[in-house]
Design an enzyme around this catalytic site. Sequence first.
Site, PDB file in Angstrom:
ATOM      1  N   SER A 103      36.357  38.771  31.419  1.00 40.51           N
ATOM      2  CA  SER A 103      36.822  39.838  32.313  1.00 40.51           C
ATOM      3  C   SER A 103      38.040  40.543  31.740  1.00 40.51           C
ATOM      4  O   SER A 103      38.174  41.774  31.853  1.00 40.51           O
ATOM      5  CB  SER A 103      37.157  39.272  33.694  1.00 40.51           C
ATOM      6  OG  SER A 103      38.073  38.190  33.588  1.00 40.51           O
ATOM      7  N   ASP A 180      35.392  37.795  41.213  1.00 38.60           N
ATOM      8  CA  ASP A 180      35.566  36.459  41.776  1.00 38.60           C
ATOM      9  C   ASP A 180      35.607  35.419  40.675  1.00 38.60           C
ATOM     10  O   ASP A 180      35.058  35.617  39.595  1.00 38.60           O
ATOM     11  CB  ASP A 180      34.403  36.126  42.703  1.00 38.60           C
ATOM     12  CG  ASP A 180      33.109  35.987  41.913  1.00 38.60           C
ATOM     13  OD1 ASP A 180      32.759  34.843  41.550  1.00 38.60           O
ATOM     14  OD2 ASP A 180      32.469  37.002  41.609  1.00 38.60           O
ATOM     15  N   GLY A 321      30.046  37.224  36.896  1.00 36.78           N
ATOM     16  CA  GLY A 321      31.113  37.334  37.879  1.00 36.78           C
ATOM     17  C   GLY A 321      32.386  37.828  37.221  1.00 36.78           C
ATOM     18  O   GLY A 321      32.342  38.546  36.217  1.00 36.78           O
ATOM     19  N   GLU A 322      33.505  37.466  37.810  1.00 36.96           N
ATOM     20  CA  GLU A 322      34.835  37.830  37.296  1.00 36.96           C
ATOM     21  C   GLU A 322      35.102  39.333  37.354  1.00 36.96           C
ATOM     22  O   GLU A 322      36.118  39.802  36.845  1.00 36.96           O
ATOM     23  CB  GLU A 322      35.034  37.383  35.841  1.00 36.96           C
ATOM     24  CG  GLU A 322      34.891  35.903  35.592  1.00 36.96           C
ATOM     25  CD  GLU A 322      35.077  35.567  34.121  1.00 36.96           C
ATOM     26  OE1 GLU A 322      35.828  36.273  33.410  1.00 36.96           O
ATOM     27  OE2 GLU A 322      34.442  34.590  33.668  1.00 36.96           O
ATOM     28  N   GLY A 323      34.193  40.129  37.926  1.00 37.03           N
ATOM     29  CA  GLY A 323      34.364  41.581  37.907  1.00 37.03           C
ATOM     30  C   GLY A 323      33.819  42.232  36.664  1.00 37.03           C
ATOM     31  O   GLY A 323      34.073  43.419  36.420  1.00 37.03           O
TER      32      GLY A 323
END
Length: 350
Positions: A103, A180, A321-323
């Site tokens: 990310s 997240d 995830g993680e954006g």
Amino acid sequence: MSFSAADLAELARSVPPPDSDAGRSASARVDALATPPGALGRLADLAIALAAATGVCPPVAPVRPTLLIAAADHGVHRQGVTMWPQSVTAAIADAAVRGDAASAVLAAGAGAELVVLDVGIIEPTVAHPRLLRAQVAPGTADLTTGPAMTSDQALAAVGAGADAARNLIAGGADLLAVGDIGIANTTSTAALTAAFTGRSAAEATGRGAGADDPTLERKRNAVATAVRRVGSETDPFVLLCQLGGLEHAALVGAVLSAAAKRVPVVLDGAITLSAALVAVALAPPLSEHLIASHAPAEPAGPIALAHLGLVPIIDLQLRLGEGSGALLAVPIIRAAAAVVQRTARLDQLG
């Protein structure tokens, strides 16, 4: 200062409807551009949606995109729903703020600021300027046996997310991407998605971070147990408390807070989409402020997208995830605004 149920209701009421005048003006501007009708495709749709969300036409390309990653752990981990230890949550959070998580690499490429909001990571994290500590509890309770959060815990996490978004916007953020971090959070996500959409546990539950077949079976059973436990409950806040994670609650507060300030929100994958299910149920006008960045590989993602009526910008079969997907969409969002703002009109040509 504590965040109350009345504060949540007021935050939900503060989300404005889209600016229909700005949207119509943007649509007319697209029609007048020196481009063939429909040639800009969904890029034009995105620009029009940006104008309506922000109330500004022509839409302005964001110059301070910011990624807010909400991070927490989950009590359902003890049901063997993932092959990864909970210590990974803290490790990835540390890597993100340090600059060497995926990310962080993508944020640098998108010219976006990255901030991690810790609302419930169990293992210790390293102090860092980009790590915001707002710990509500050391993870949630096991959602298969009872509520994942008390109402006070959920409200505190919503308030932490709302405050984080508000402060980032006050600091200049003009596009809020959300992400997240949380081992086992795809289990909670599947339960939320099934409860809000009426889909089955089997349909909503995927392999998350690479679950093998026995782990996937335990995960589906956990989701099915949790969804049966809440029965016919429809109150969105109650469902958040029963099935959600602390990071889900923080994301609810963040997206509501951003939309209240007419700052567009870029959703990432299945986890942020499930939080959006909660937030839109609390504040229906919010849906017009949301941008779906990508089509997640995790099955809960497409289910939530369809329920929310959102069409993703890209499809790279991401499940990180993680954006990550939200960050990849940022240049396209900038391009949509810029092309409608700066392309010549037909009546300006020779």
